[in-house]
Design an enzyme around this catalytic site. Structure first.
Site, short mmCIF file in Angstrom:
data_model
loop_
_atom_site.label_atom_id
_atom_site.label_comp_id
_atom_site.label_asym_id
_atom_site.label_seq_id
_atom_site.Cartn_x
_atom_site.Cartn_y
_atom_site.Cartn_z
N TYR A 1 -23.86 -4.50 154.32
CA TYR A 1 -24.67 -3.29 154.30
C TYR A 1 -24.09 -2.24 153.35
O TYR A 1 -22.88 -2.08 153.25
CB TYR A 1 -24.75 -2.68 155.71
CG TYR A 1 -25.45 -3.54 156.72
CD1 TYR A 1 -26.82 -3.75 156.64
CD2 TYR A 1 -24.75 -4.13 157.76
CE1 TYR A 1 -27.47 -4.53 157.59
CE2 TYR A 1 -25.39 -4.92 158.70
CZ TYR A 1 -26.75 -5.12 158.60
OH TYR A 1 -27.39 -5.90 159.53
N LYS B 1 -4.81 0.93 184.19
CA LYS B 1 -6.15 1.51 184.10
C LYS B 1 -6.92 0.88 182.94
O LYS B 1 -6.35 0.23 182.08
CB LYS B 1 -6.06 3.02 183.91
CG LYS B 1 -5.26 3.44 182.69
CD LYS B 1 -5.04 4.94 182.66
CE LYS B 1 -4.20 5.35 181.45
NZ LYS B 1 -3.98 6.79 181.39
#
Length: 342
Positions: free
Chosen positions: A250, A41
């Site tokens: 940042y 999956k």
């Protein structure tokens, strides 16, 4: 100025060792003593479902497990003829597509069992022993007439904590045994064990096992340990000399305590390198571990390579076979499950 068009190496890439994947499957199959129902999956846990399925045919799996109708259809359209089991609940309006593509649903709702049973196609009964998935283990007996009319090919349950709580497995096994005893007859295919359960207890009394993340190189290693399957690499795009007291990235969360050389690599959180690895993650530069510094950007990550021999274009390893950079270790430093990181 003109530029000659060439196809150079990418900024960042994942290598998937399909040989290691197959060895892990063989190891689990030998340990469990029964055929595998590999979980593929979520695009085979992010590694590319079609190459993975093709490779896993080397162990002659009983079938493949997926989560959604769309995943099952993808396999069928690619020519996968093995049994494909939908291992999560389905909706009523999905049943026609499941039938049209010969997918095997796992069901617990009586109305859906009745609707699917009318087709005569194979299905598996989902028993809830603690995960809140399927028919409660102590509510099977009232379903006996329905199950006699539409007998399931398989029956299964799902463990919630086999890697951390062996006692929970014992209790879930007790509940599952009671549910089996309440069925009109034992279905041909009974299954319970996921990766952690297979690794911990080995031989199963059931018919197939459902390995997932172990196949892809993640496992505790207490009994058997998987070979690494995934490596993640990126190239150095820039080098900067950062003076004492200057910040990077940042938020200025990292400030140079010494004159430092900082490399920018072409990988960021948009690529799956979790932002939570900022200032705690490490990468391999040559033979040396180098710390990630500052906040990880969407597309870029900064690494302190002071004192190392680095040039623009060099390759650094973010996930590798070394103990410090195995997928579990990288995910752990980022504070996330290796399943989620993978």
């Amino acid at each position: 100025m003109t530029f000659e068009s060439t196809q150079g190496p990418p900024r960042a890439w994942i290598d998937v060792d399909l040989g290691a994947l197959v060895r892990n499957a063989q190891r689990l199959q030998a340990h469990a003593g029964v055929p595998l129902l590999p979980m593929v999956k979520a695009d085979a846990y992010g590694l590319g479902v079609l190459p993975v399925v093709t490779a896993l045919r080397a162990v002659t799996p009983w079938g493949f497990g997926v989560a959604t109708i769309e995943e099952g259809v993808q396999l069928r359209e690619a020519g996968v003829n093995e049994r494909v089991v939908l291992c999560t609940p389905v909706l009523a309006d999905e049943l026609p597509a499941a039938h049209a593509h010969a997918l095997t649903p796992t069901l617990g709702d009586p109305a859906l069992i009745r609707a699917w049973g009318a087709t005569g196609a194979a299905w598996h009964l989902s028993i809830d022993t603690g995960m809140q998935r399927g028919v409660p283990w102590d509510a099977v007996a009232p379903l006996r007439p329905l199950l006699q009319a539409h007998p399931p090919e398989g029956v299964f349950t799902h463990y919630h904590s086999p890697e951390s709580s062996p006692g929970s497995v014992v209790e879930q096994d007790r509940r599952f045994a009671a549910a089996l005893a309440a069925l009109p007859a034992r279905p041909p295919v009974v299954h319970t064990d996921n990766s952690a359960a297979i690794a911990r207890r080995g031989a199963t009394a059931h018919d197939v096992v459902r390995p997932g993340v172990f196949l892809y190189g993640v496992g505790s290693g207490e009994v058997i340990r998987p070979d690494p399957v995934v490596s993640l690499s990126a190239r150095v795009l820039e080098l900067h000399t950062v003076p004492v007291g200057a910040s990077v990235s940042y938020g200025a969360t990292w400030v140079a305590a010494r004159e430092s050389t900082v490399a920018t690599i072409g990988l960021g959180y948009a690529d799956g390198l979790r932002r939570s690895a900022s200032n705690v993650g490490r990468v391999l530069v040559g033979d040396a571990l180098a710390p990630i510094v500052g906040l990880i950007n969407m597309d870029l990550t900064l690494v302190d390579v002071t004192g190392l021999d680095v040039t623009v274009g060099d390759v650094v390893a973010v996930i590798a076979a070394t103990p410090e950079l195995r997928l579990e270790a990288v995910a752990g430093r980022a504070g996330v499950s290796p399943y989620e990181f993978l």
